[in-house]
Design an enzyme around this catalytic site. Sequence first.
Site, mmCIF file in Angstrom:
data_model
loop_
_atom_site.group_PDB
_atom_site.id
_atom_site.type_symbol
_atom_site.label_atom_id
_atom_site.label_comp_id
_atom_site.label_asym_id
_atom_site.label_seq_id
_atom_site.Cartn_x
_atom_site.Cartn_y
_atom_site.Cartn_z
ATOM 1 N N GLU A 117 53.135 60.769 39.471
ATOM 2 C CA GLU A 117 52.878 59.484 38.805
ATOM 3 C C GLU A 117 54.080 59.060 37.986
ATOM 4 O O GLU A 117 54.717 59.907 37.363
ATOM 5 C CB GLU A 117 51.719 59.622 37.795
ATOM 6 C CG GLU A 117 50.465 60.157 38.363
ATOM 7 C CD GLU A 117 49.450 60.521 37.270
ATOM 8 O OE1 GLU A 117 49.647 60.153 36.098
ATOM 9 O OE2 GLU A 117 48.471 61.184 37.619
ATOM 10 N N LYS A 119 55.916 58.044 34.759
ATOM 11 C CA LYS A 119 55.607 58.282 33.345
ATOM 12 C C LYS A 119 55.956 56.997 32.592
ATOM 13 O O LYS A 119 57.131 56.671 32.421
ATOM 14 C CB LYS A 119 56.428 59.471 32.829
ATOM 15 C CG LYS A 119 56.038 59.873 31.445
ATOM 16 C CD LYS A 119 56.654 61.222 31.095
ATOM 17 C CE LYS A 119 56.233 61.682 29.725
ATOM 18 N NZ LYS A 119 56.570 60.732 28.657
ATOM 19 N N ASP A 121 56.566 54.330 29.741
ATOM 20 C CA ASP A 121 57.137 54.468 28.408
ATOM 21 C C ASP A 121 56.339 53.586 27.446
ATOM 22 O O ASP A 121 56.678 52.429 27.203
ATOM 23 C CB ASP A 121 58.608 54.023 28.461
ATOM 24 C CG ASP A 121 59.417 54.687 27.376
ATOM 25 O OD1 ASP A 121 58.842 55.487 26.620
ATOM 26 O OD2 ASP A 121 60.616 54.396 27.293
ATOM 27 N N CYS A 415 95.417 32.783 22.842
ATOM 28 C CA CYS A 415 96.385 31.673 22.798
ATOM 29 C C CYS A 415 96.638 31.188 21.366
ATOM 30 O O CYS A 415 97.430 30.276 21.147
ATOM 31 C CB CYS A 415 95.909 30.517 23.667
ATOM 32 S SG CYS A 415 94.538 29.623 22.944
ATOM 33 N N CYS A 436 94.974 28.001 27.087
ATOM 34 C CA CYS A 436 94.577 29.388 26.864
ATOM 35 C C CYS A 436 94.578 30.157 28.178
ATOM 36 O O CYS A 436 93.804 29.839 29.087
ATOM 37 C CB CYS A 436 93.191 29.410 26.218
ATOM 38 S SG CYS A 436 92.608 31.079 25.921
HETATM 39 N N1 5U1 Z 1 51.372 59.343 34.142
HETATM 40 C C1 5U1 Z 1 51.095 60.219 33.179
HETATM 41 N N2 5U1 Z 1 51.641 60.188 31.971
HETATM 42 N N3 5U1 Z 1 51.118 61.225 31.307
HETATM 43 C C2 5U1 Z 1 51.325 61.636 30.016
HETATM 44 N N4 5U1 Z 1 50.241 61.258 33.302
HETATM 45 C C3 5U1 Z 1 50.249 61.885 32.127
HETATM 46 N N5 5U1 Z 1 49.560 62.974 31.727
HETATM 47 C C4 5U1 Z 1 49.735 63.403 30.478
HETATM 48 C C5 5U1 Z 1 50.620 62.750 29.592
HETATM 49 C C6 5U1 Z 1 50.816 63.225 28.212
HETATM 50 O O1 5U1 Z 1 49.068 64.470 30.030
HETATM 51 C C7 5U1 Z 1 48.176 65.143 30.931
HETATM 52 C C8 5U1 Z 1 48.931 66.123 31.753
HETATM 53 C C9 5U1 Z 1 47.133 65.817 30.111
#
Ligand code: 5U1
Length: 677
Positions: A117, A119, A121, A415, A436
Amino acid sequence: MVDVDPVTREEALALCEELNRHNHRYYVLDNPTIPDAEYDRLMQRLQRIESQYPSLKTADSPTQRVGGEPLASFKPVAHEVPMLSLDNAFSDDELLDFNRRVTEWLKLSGSLEYACEPKLDGVAVSLLYRDGVLIRGATRGDGAAGEDITENVRTINSIPLKLQTNSPPHLLEVRGEIYLPRAGFEKLNTEARTLGEKLFVNPRNAAAGSLRQLDSKITASRSLEMAAYSLGRIEGLVQPETHSETLELLRRWGFLINPHVEVTADIDGCLSYYRKMVDIRDQLPCDIDGIVYKVNNLYLQQRLGFVARAPRWAIARKFPAQEEITLLKEVEFQVGRTGAVTPVARLEPVFVGGVTVSNATLHNQDEVARLGIKVGDTVIVRRAGDVIPQIVSVVLEKRPVNARDIVFPDHCPICHSPVERVEGEVVTRCSGGLICSAQRKEAIKHYASRKAMDIEGLGDKLVEQLVDQELVHSVEDLYRLQIEQLEGLERMGKKSAQNLLASLDTSKETTFPHFLYALGIREVGEATARSLAQHFGSLALLCSSTREDLLEVTDVGPIVAHFIHEFFQQTDNLDVIKRLKEAGVHWPDIMPQDRQLLPLSGQTWVLTGAMDTMGRAEAKERLQQLGAKVAGSVSAKTSCVVFGADAGSKLKKAKKLGVSVLNEAEFLAMLTANGLL
Ligand code: 5U1
């Protein structure tokens, strides 16, 4: 209390369900089935009933999404099942080590399936549903306890207020990430900039700041989204056997699940997934800072258990950081084609967002003041998406005693003409014009560029040499260059000199829009050049046009009209054009019948999302070849939106406004039908 008659109660219930269903279609499935006006009518009807009978105002009522009364503070929330963090892997080897540890622990000889997946932000949150109704939203906090942000999460449209099932579990805690898509972040900062307010440093801070509002109406005004990724407490639910099936279940119950989730058969699949996501990272609608890999089988997850506060069955493979800390060594001032004097930060080289960055723009005097930045400061540099590197903040604690103020020059650094700041403009400009050499160099580079006269072999370095050695003063001099002059230049052999002369010769045969764009008139980009060419058909008509005539051209407003008019009033500019024509530059005028003939003339199209078969630049060019103007944002005046993978807010807006949309296959079919493929 006012008695509620059963018919009204039934109606309120039905409205609640219907509105929640439409909300899900719109915000999660990206597929609305009723027009906005109808949605608004249903909502108003429900609001009216609820204000007459407040007892009907349930926790899952869609009327609760607009935000309520401001809170005095956030209450603490204990997480009965701790919210874990993730271990990180910073290289392929570290990921392979993780896989080795897991397989050894499980004593497996074969391969192991992983769920991969993005991650996101953003901000990790927990949502608690009792008997299918959202009763609490909380931040992660330190993992053991967070803050109650129920009022705020209710305003997020992709969070279901009620699960879409007739048999919800008694208790369900869903965890996921609340984030602000890049478009929402840009919008928020643009508004803040106009109001002179503090800017958010990145989408994550903006999401966190939006959730930390005691006034949920403010949260409601930000386009936050949430993607679910795991479960916490559950009661009365037989969980599926795998993580991916759990996500599928959550998707069916109304949650947004990231569309890029994939299951791979083994760790090699994880490595390929990482490479694929790195490639498309910049095109995604939201910031991601890595990939999370999870052992897909929940029984195996249970066997693996936890180490300290992180699961043994999951790991985050981090992407190269999009923000890094470095040193501002010096500030230099660059002069652009239009004379704009831009402060450029010279930085201690730093690897950020996948490349080494040693320069960043500081934009203008206002930006320097806003950042409160000095030479010698330690700064945070951000490079995300296709955006040029930016300095987002200064680490004041690290300011050395000898840090130096950034002083804007009062004379052009090239210039030495005086610089001026026009009232109402943020930019400082060199008043030297064609005296210039910096402005002349930039004008020649622009003239030679691909979208202008497309002079192959005339790169930036060569232009600089030609101007510095006074072989070329203005664009028309290019056509007087002799082979002997070119041969004497650095990195220029006989063959390259011949090739350059040949491409200069070829460039003389051009089109009206290309020539207009090449002139470098302020605010006249490719699209405006094309509109002007289409509208006037010939340079003679354009030169003699009034500001009022210019205002009739699609996309030309008073400021652009002013610049175009000014340009053609100046005899110097008319002389350059005359000499270019004398040197042999020519183009066919666009006949009135041809101006009508283009199939998309007068239409404005918008491109959104990534297409598999062609890049954004090519798609734009094709549309322009058919006469369309290609805009960056959707409005009621948009004729059509072409959407690719990961299309987000623009597609939503188009659907909301009833604007026609085409997917990639339909777009390609349209191009084929018009002979462009
Ligand atoms: N996509 C995703 N982000 N994330 C953050 N899955 C995911 N799982 C997390 C965290 C902290 O924790 C689980 C593994 C419990």
